[in-house]
Design a protein around this motif. Sequence first.
Motif, PDB file in Angstrom:
ATOM      1  N   GLY A 244       0.816  -1.215   0.000  1.00  0.00           N
ATOM      2  CA  GLY A 244       0.000   0.000   0.000  1.00  0.00           C
ATOM      3  C   GLY A 244       0.841   1.252   0.000  1.00  0.00           C
ATOM      4  O   GLY A 244       1.709   1.425   0.862  1.00  0.00           O
ATOM      5  N   GLY A 245       0.569   2.142  -0.968  1.00  0.00           N
ATOM      6  CA  GLY A 245       1.359   3.363  -1.118  1.00  0.00           C
ATOM      7  C   GLY A 245       0.647   4.603  -0.674  1.00  0.00           C
ATOM      8  O   GLY A 245       0.875   5.688  -1.225  1.00  0.00           O
ATOM      9  N   GLY A 246      -0.248   4.482   0.344  1.00  0.00           N
ATOM     10  CA  GLY A 246      -0.890   5.660   0.916  1.00  0.00           C
ATOM     11  C   GLY A 246      -0.030   6.258   2.020  1.00  0.00           C
ATOM     12  O   GLY A 246       1.164   5.975   2.131  1.00  0.00           O
ATOM     13  N   SER A 247      -0.648   7.063   2.857  1.00  0.00           N
ATOM     14  CA  SER A 247       0.099   7.755   3.902  1.00  0.00           C
ATOM     15  C   SER A 247       0.851   6.781   4.799  1.00  0.00           C
ATOM     16  O   SER A 247       2.049   6.944   5.056  1.00  0.00           O
ATOM     17  N   ALA A 248       0.175   5.746   5.289  1.00  0.00           N
ATOM     18  CA  ALA A 248       0.816   4.795   6.198  1.00  0.00           C
ATOM     19  C   ALA A 248       1.948   4.046   5.508  1.00  0.00           C
ATOM     20  O   ALA A 248       3.034   3.875   6.075  1.00  0.00           O
ATOM     21  N   GLY A 273      -2.091   7.267  -2.313  1.00  0.00           N
ATOM     22  CA  GLY A 273      -3.319   6.745  -1.732  1.00  0.00           C
ATOM     23  C   GLY A 273      -4.490   7.705  -1.790  1.00  0.00           C
ATOM     24  O   GLY A 273      -4.533   8.642  -2.596  1.00  0.00           O
ATOM     25  N   ASP A 274      -5.450   7.464  -0.911  1.00  0.00           N
ATOM     26  CA  ASP A 274      -6.667   8.282  -0.888  1.00  0.00           C
ATOM     27  C   ASP A 274      -6.363   9.738  -0.593  1.00  0.00           C
ATOM     28  O   ASP A 274      -6.972  10.640  -1.165  1.00  0.00           O
ATOM     29  N   CYS A 275      -5.459   9.984   0.345  1.00  0.00           N
ATOM     30  CA  CYS A 275      -5.211  11.365   0.784  1.00  0.00           C
ATOM     31  C   CYS A 275      -4.847  12.266  -0.383  1.00  0.00           C
ATOM     32  O   CYS A 275      -5.401  13.343  -0.548  1.00  0.00           O
ATOM     33  N   LEU A 276      -3.923  11.801  -1.205  1.00  0.00           N
ATOM     34  CA  LEU A 276      -3.488  12.619  -2.336  1.00  0.00           C
ATOM     35  C   LEU A 276      -4.507  12.622  -3.467  1.00  0.00           C
ATOM     36  O   LEU A 276      -4.834  13.678  -4.016  1.00  0.00           O
ATOM     37  N   ASN A 277      -5.035  11.468  -3.815  1.00  0.00           N
ATOM     38  CA  ASN A 277      -5.798  11.334  -5.045  1.00  0.00           C
ATOM     39  C   ASN A 277      -7.299  11.549  -4.906  1.00  0.00           C
ATOM     40  O   ASN A 277      -7.946  12.043  -5.831  1.00  0.00           O
ATOM     41  N   CYS A 280      -7.860  14.060   1.196  1.00  0.00           N
ATOM     42  CA  CYS A 280      -7.484  15.339   1.809  1.00  0.00           C
ATOM     43  C   CYS A 280      -7.156  16.427   0.791  1.00  0.00           C
ATOM     44  O   CYS A 280      -7.681  17.540   0.865  1.00  0.00           O
ATOM     45  N   VAL A 281      -6.275  16.116  -0.136  1.00  0.00           N
ATOM     46  CA  VAL A 281      -5.787  17.147  -1.058  1.00  0.00           C
ATOM     47  C   VAL A 281      -6.894  17.663  -1.983  1.00  0.00           C
ATOM     48  O   VAL A 281      -7.150  18.881  -2.033  1.00  0.00           O
ATOM     49  N   PRO A 282      -7.594  16.807  -2.735  1.00  0.00           N
ATOM     50  CA  PRO A 282      -8.639  17.352  -3.617  1.00  0.00           C
ATOM     51  C   PRO A 282      -9.794  17.997  -2.861  1.00  0.00           C
ATOM     52  O   PRO A 282     -10.338  19.018  -3.321  1.00  0.00           O
ATOM     53  N   SER A 283     -10.171  17.453  -1.708  1.00  0.00           N
ATOM     54  CA  SER A 283     -11.296  18.040  -0.972  1.00  0.00           C
ATOM     55  C   SER A 283     -10.948  19.420  -0.449  1.00  0.00           C
ATOM     56  O   SER A 283     -11.785  20.332  -0.479  1.00  0.00           O
ATOM     57  N   LYS A 284      -9.719  19.616  -0.004  1.00  0.00           N
ATOM     58  CA  LYS A 284      -9.330  20.940   0.500  1.00  0.00           C
ATOM     59  C   LYS A 284      -9.196  21.941  -0.645  1.00  0.00           C
ATOM     60  O   LYS A 284      -9.471  23.137  -0.474  1.00  0.00           O
ATOM     61  N   VAL A 327       1.209  18.379  -5.875  1.00  0.00           N
ATOM     62  CA  VAL A 327       1.580  17.665  -4.649  1.00  0.00           C
ATOM     63  C   VAL A 327       2.151  16.287  -4.965  1.00  0.00           C
ATOM     64  O   VAL A 327       2.966  15.750  -4.218  1.00  0.00           O
ATOM     65  N   GLU A 328       1.757  15.747  -6.099  1.00  0.00           N
ATOM     66  CA  GLU A 328       2.083  14.366  -6.456  1.00  0.00           C
ATOM     67  C   GLU A 328       3.573  14.030  -6.394  1.00  0.00           C
ATOM     68  O   GLU A 328       3.941  12.933  -5.939  1.00  0.00           O
ATOM     69  N   PRO A 329       4.479  14.918  -6.810  1.00  0.00           N
ATOM     70  CA  PRO A 329       5.910  14.560  -6.743  1.00  0.00           C
ATOM     71  C   PRO A 329       6.393  14.218  -5.340  1.00  0.00           C
ATOM     72  O   PRO A 329       7.371  13.476  -5.188  1.00  0.00           O
ATOM     73  N   HIS A 330       5.723  14.746  -4.314  1.00  0.00           N
ATOM     74  CA  HIS A 330       6.120  14.425  -2.940  1.00  0.00           C
ATOM     75  C   HIS A 330       5.965  12.942  -2.649  1.00  0.00           C
ATOM     76  O   HIS A 330       6.667  12.384  -1.805  1.00  0.00           O
ATOM     77  N   ASP A 331       4.997  12.306  -3.344  1.00  0.00           N
ATOM     78  CA  ASP A 331       4.701  10.896  -3.097  1.00  0.00           C
ATOM     79  C   ASP A 331       5.028  10.017  -4.305  1.00  0.00           C
ATOM     80  O   ASP A 331       4.568   8.881  -4.387  1.00  0.00           O
ATOM     81  N   SER A 332       5.819  10.507  -5.216  1.00  0.00           N
ATOM     82  CA  SER A 332       6.036   9.803  -6.479  1.00  0.00           C
ATOM     83  C   SER A 332       7.005   8.639  -6.315  1.00  0.00           C
ATOM     84  O   SER A 332       7.870   8.635  -5.430  1.00  0.00           O
ATOM     85  N   PRO A 333       6.881   7.624  -7.188  1.00  0.00           N
ATOM     86  CA  PRO A 333       7.840   6.510  -7.167  1.00  0.00           C
ATOM     87  C   PRO A 333       9.277   6.987  -7.381  1.00  0.00           C
ATOM     88  O   PRO A 333      10.208   6.429  -6.787  1.00  0.00           O
TER      89      PRO A 333
END
Length: 732
Positions: A244-248, A273-277, A280-284, A327-333
């Motif tokens: 899993g590649g979400g926050s945790a 994960g959900d937070c980015l995609n 959290c990010v899209p909803s804010k 924001v995506e580059p922060h979590d990118s492969p």
Amino acid sequence: MNRSKLLLILVIAAIVAVFIGLDGHKLLTLENLQSHQAALAQWIDRHLLVAVIGYGLIYVVVTALSLPGATIMTLAGGAFLGNLYGLITVSIASTLGASLAFLVARFLLRDTLRERYKDTIAKIDRGIEKDGAFYLATLRLVPVFPFFLINLAMGLTGMKLRTYALVSWIAMLPGTFVYVNAGTQLGQIQSTGDIVSADLLLSFALLGLFPLIAKFVVGFIRRRRVYAGWQKPEHFDYNLLVIGGGSAGLVSAYIAAAVKAKVALIEKHKMGGDCLNTGCVPSKALIRSAKAADTLRHANRYGLESVPVKGSFRNIMNRVKDVIAKVEPHDSPERYRKLGVDCISGEASFVSPWELEVRHNDGRTERLTARSIIVATGGKPAMPPIPGLEDMQPLTSENLWELQDQPERLLVLGGGPIGCELAHAFARLGSKVTQVERGERLLSKEDVDVASVVMKQFEADGIDVRLKHSATEFRIEEGEKVAYCDHEGERVRISFDQVLVAVGRAANTSGLDLERIGVDTLPNGTVPVEEDMSLRYPNVFACGDVAGPYQFTHAAAHQAWYAAVNGLFGQFKRFRVDYRVMPWVTFTSPEVARVGLSEAEAKEKGIAYEVTRYGLDDLDRAIAESEDYGFIKVLTPPGKDKILGAVVVGTHAGEILAEFTLAMKHGLGLNKILGTIHPYPTWNESAKYAAGEWKRAHAPEGILRLLEKLHGWRRGKKDQSRQEKRKEVTTG
């Protein structure tokens, strides 16, 4: 309370009263037994059978009623009855006494607790049914908790009496032997020279080493038991595998890479994960666009001319996608590969506690092994089984971001944080929103006064909030989508264009093959984790939404630290997850931010508290920005400045809360906040003013009156007469 329970309580009270009246607590001391050692030993030699029976009965009573002196009684058994008779008598009597205490607790309290805490008791009983005997044996072997507490606590569970008695008898034997043996040596002390005898030193060494040895043995047995039937690999591909590649998952992999462990991160969809995609990010981003629309619509608040809001919903959603892309580059492969993480695109399932089968997105399949594995597969929106709902093609926080056309009439199911945030955003963007909540208020986990502020703002912004409404059916009638709700026995019809479902989240566990390694999910869909975040096996962990109990990104990151550190270094030391200070924010307008206890929770737990309030309508910065509404509420123990909980309702509530969270984490009270310089004019000054309200309410009135007199005396009589004359002139 029925008559039989009352009678039992009276009998117990009478026996305890007799015990205290006869100074039993003073008789059962080591000094007293040693002072009467010779006389008791002679009497026991002449009446061994009577002594054994009498001693056993007294031991049963002391243990059954949790009276003080059980340890001394055990030592006395060795001192006066010897190893053989002492061990037999104490083991039988302690088991009988523990079983009686078990039955008394069950008879008096279990039914009451089952009625009040039905879900909690049911959860405990499930665990007891599965591993109760092992847990009981662990508690008996490693005396972390007093034995009388174990007797009472187990009586409140669904464990069978014969299981309890048998396991207690077997597991208490080693400890009983150690104490009885120590007692035999204590009984032989005749001079100071005996204190350093080899036998006595050995007895005390056994007494001190027993908990450590027992803990090691229990751990060894547990590992052998849980890994029975599995073959551990001789070599491993990785130190840590993360699913899993979400926050945790990202935090877990980051920590492993930071300490130079070999780690792989497996994600079948998008990193972040959900937070980015979808969370959290899209909803804010959407909420910010909605706030801008509200500002334009009410520009007259700032001395400007209000204008009708015109815009393209498609452009708004494109902006949301642009924010995600930034924001995506922060979590990118690519970033994580540079950190040293092997990023794998694919889906993983368990083969064993150390091995995963990975199905790559390109079709390849391979098996990977690791010393530890972390499950961080997150969660997904829950879909209630309401007839006709699936036919409506419902929106969720997951697929909402593919919308290109704004719904004219939006029905929102759910009055929790996600439902409230999205309902408010769409209302401010111009949709006609109807929000359905089955409870008595929005944000049910917050206090009534907090929810009422949000409700008032929702009504002002035109949201049609339907409380005590439960959706029961969805239909299409004459080409129109319709929901039917039950409201206090009446059937209510609500028409809409699209429905957004936000009634909670469910864990993502499908495809993991957890059942292959003997892991069952809980009724709410999450997996059962221990305090160190392990998942049945000491080397398999879970964190984030899949583990619960909190569905927050920051909670997932918090858990991930424990999972990663315990997974990498758990053989040397394990850390238990700490939830004592867990903040959260609901990003409505006004924002609702809380940490620690609410008033409702404090009342439910019977915790004494007092409330300090500060209204943000008094804050200069809030007034300057025409955002002067909301409040801060702080819970403290009566008369003390320790923070039990804090809630902030208003603009920038999440940022204001951070100061209270930091204070709670490090044990700082309101006096420390009051003594800290806060720049003016800022929103965070409100934390200091809230602390000032507490200080004002706890001003030492007696000392202040003495100081008033002191200052008057220091001004002198002449000054006082001058003041009096001035007063006469003024009144004249």
